[in-house]
Design a protein around this motif. Structure first.
Motif, PDB file in Angstrom:
ATOM      1  N   TRP A 138      82.396  62.327   9.020  1.00 31.00           N
ATOM      2  CA  TRP A 138      82.947  62.207   7.830  1.00 31.00           C
ATOM      3  C   TRP A 138      84.057  61.109   7.262  1.00 31.00           C
ATOM      4  O   TRP A 138      83.983  61.351   6.080  1.00 31.00           O
ATOM      5  N   ARG A 139      85.235  61.685   8.155  1.00 32.54           N
ATOM      6  CA  ARG A 139      86.125  61.740   7.601  1.00 32.54           C
ATOM      7  C   ARG A 139      86.836  60.012   6.953  1.00 32.54           C
ATOM      8  O   ARG A 139      87.709  59.323   6.785  1.00 32.54           O
ATOM      9  N   ILE A 140      85.717  59.137   8.064  1.00 33.37           N
ATOM     10  CA  ILE A 140      85.540  57.409   7.759  1.00 33.37           C
ATOM     11  C   ILE A 140      85.872  57.155   6.022  1.00 33.37           C
ATOM     12  O   ILE A 140      86.309  56.430   5.895  1.00 33.37           O
ATOM     13  N   PHE A 141      85.167  58.090   5.587  1.00 38.31           N
ATOM     14  CA  PHE A 141      85.098  57.564   3.795  1.00 38.31           C
ATOM     15  C   PHE A 141      86.209  58.146   2.781  1.00 38.31           C
ATOM     16  O   PHE A 141      86.364  57.570   2.056  1.00 38.31           O
ATOM     17  N   GLY A 142      86.985  59.366   3.996  1.00 37.45           N
ATOM     18  CA  GLY A 142      88.062  59.578   3.139  1.00 37.45           C
ATOM     19  C   GLY A 142      89.228  58.512   3.950  1.00 37.45           C
ATOM     20  O   GLY A 142      89.458  58.323   2.153  1.00 37.45           O
ATOM     21  N   LEU A 143      89.649  57.883   4.836  1.00 41.78           N
ATOM     22  CA  LEU A 143      90.171  57.897   4.274  1.00 41.78           C
ATOM     23  C   LEU A 143      90.018  55.549   4.350  1.00 41.78           C
ATOM     24  O   LEU A 143      89.891  54.496   3.628  1.00 41.78           O
ATOM     25  N   GLY A 144      89.101  55.594   4.704  1.00 42.95           N
ATOM     26  CA  GLY A 144      87.596  54.401   3.911  1.00 42.95           C
ATOM     27  C   GLY A 144      88.411  54.475   2.532  1.00 42.95           C
ATOM     28  O   GLY A 144      88.531  52.945   1.965  1.00 42.95           O
ATOM     29  N   SER A 145      88.677  55.161   1.503  1.00 43.62           N
ATOM     30  CA  SER A 145      88.318  54.629   0.465  1.00 43.62           C
ATOM     31  C   SER A 145      89.916  54.469   0.253  1.00 43.62           C
ATOM     32  O   SER A 145      89.734  53.403  -0.923  1.00 43.62           O
ATOM     33  N   GLY A 146      91.089  54.711   0.802  1.00 41.61           N
ATOM     34  CA  GLY A 146      92.206  54.590   1.656  1.00 41.61           C
ATOM     35  C   GLY A 146      92.626  52.836   0.998  1.00 41.61           C
ATOM     36  O   GLY A 146      92.998  52.317   0.638  1.00 41.61           O
ATOM     37  N   CYS A 147      91.853  52.374   2.239  1.00 36.78           N
ATOM     38  CA  CYS A 147      91.507  51.518   2.951  1.00 36.78           C
ATOM     39  C   CYS A 147      91.200  49.606   1.611  1.00 36.78           C
ATOM     40  O   CYS A 147      92.044  49.014   1.378  1.00 36.78           O
ATOM     41  N   VAL A 148      90.336  50.639   0.526  1.00 39.53           N
ATOM     42  CA  VAL A 148      90.028  49.357   0.019  1.00 39.53           C
ATOM     43  C   VAL A 148      90.457  49.648  -0.766  1.00 39.53           C
ATOM     44  O   VAL A 148      91.068  48.063  -2.052  1.00 39.53           O
TER      45      VAL A 148
END
Length: 344
Positions: free
Chosen positions: A101-111
């Protein structure tokens, strides 16, 4: 034999839990984030929704969906760990779900970074932006960054990085003890640091460009940068007010990004060097709350402040005045405009 004894000693140490005030803080934060992202998506889903720019709408939808998934997932996993029996939340599968679920944590920063770079190019390289930055390119950038995040987060499943110990305990990558696991922790730290620096530098470039335009107008000797809209021409004074409001928004985004992300990055060396200290656990939980706050404030800063219904709620605030928000909303549409240089 030593491993068995170590596991026995560790099992006697109570697992980290949340106090009632901490649980209330996390729950309120998650609920506000979930509500905000659902409301943002309700504005963004209609085809005729503002902002009309397809690139902005795409990035805002990606950000809202990512943050909604992050908030829902983290709140669900938190309550499962607090109230379900150990036979469920102490399994390896549950640990793997928490880790992925850390994918969504870093994914927010990517967007957020793609959005910052898009705004930076729109203001600093307008001709290059109009020629080369398309919806297709933005989709590719977001997909590429998300793919890199998936690979990074999945590495512990292949033995590089800590998530499950020989004692059948779920651990965070920050608590690594073996050299390869420590290397993964600092790889994660480096990736997050690069995301933060990229976000801040892109926003500072926007602010610097806007400040240079304002200085040039004051001196009267530099070229005048005028934005010509598709519908109507804007005078320099009107454009300056909009761009200064946009610069304030960029400063706010940079400050909030630093406040929410940098503490989480600092927690990696903090746990590595002072993991056994009494104060470390409380500080790490506070840092986790700050990161969770990032998913909550995103929809309110990026999306909801652009609609009149939401702006009326903040009309009494000095900084978030109706006039300021209207100006910043209009200036974000700078990608619609042609940039024309004219001598004063």
């Amino acid at each position: 034999m030593n491993n068995i004894m170590n596991c026995t000693v560790l099992s006697q140490v109570p697992a980290g839990t949340l106090s009632t005030p901490q649980q209330v803080l996390f729950t309120v934060n998650y609920l506000l984030g979930i509500f905000g992202n659902l409301l943002a998506l309700s504005f963004l889903c209609p085809r005729k929704s503002k902002p009309y720019n397809a690139k902005h709408r795409l990035m805002l939808r990606c950000l809202a969906c990512n943050d909604l998934a992050a908030g829902l997932g983290m709140m669900t996993l938190m309550y499962m760990k607090l109230y379900l029996p150990p036979e469920i939340h102490s399994t390896k599968l549950f640990c793997q779900i928490r880790m992925m679920w850390r994918i969504f944590g870093l994914g927010s920063g990517c967007v957020a970074i793609v959005m910052a770079v898009e705004r930076c190019l729109a203001l600093t390289k307008p001709f290059f932006y109009q020629k080369h930055v398309t919806v297709k390119h933005i989709k590719f950038c977001i997909f590429a960054l998300w793919t890199s995040v998936v690979i990074l987060v999945s590495l512990p499943l292949f033995g590089f990085g800590l998530y499950w110990t020989p004692c059948n305990e779920c651990k965070r990558y920050k608590e690594a003890k073996l050299p390869k696991d420590i290397a993964y922790a600092y790889l994660y730290f480096t990736f997050g640091l690069l995301l933060t620096l990229s976000m801040v530098l892109a926003n500072l470039a926007v602010v610097r460009t806007l400040c240079c335009k304002s200085d040039g107008y004051g001196r009267g000797g530099n070229p005048l940068v005028r934005r010509v809209s598709r519908n109507a021409s804007l005078t320099y004074n009107a454009a300056t007010k909009e761009e200064l409001a946009f610069g304030k928004l960029m400063v706010l985004l940079s400050v909030m990004f630093i406040l929410c992300w940098v503490p989480q990055l600092i927690s990696v060396p903090l746990v590595q060097f002072w993991g056994k200290a009494k104060f470390t656990s409380g500080i790490v939980k506070m840092f986790d709350l700050l990161l969770a706050l990032h998913f909550t404030i995103d929809p309110y800063i990026y999306v909801l402040q652009r609609w009149p219904e939401i702006r009326k709620f903040f009309s009494k605030s000095k900084f978030w005045s109706h006039k300021s928000l209207k100006s910043s909303s209009a200036s974000i549409k700078t990608t619609h405009a042609e940039i024309v240089s004219q001598p004063v």
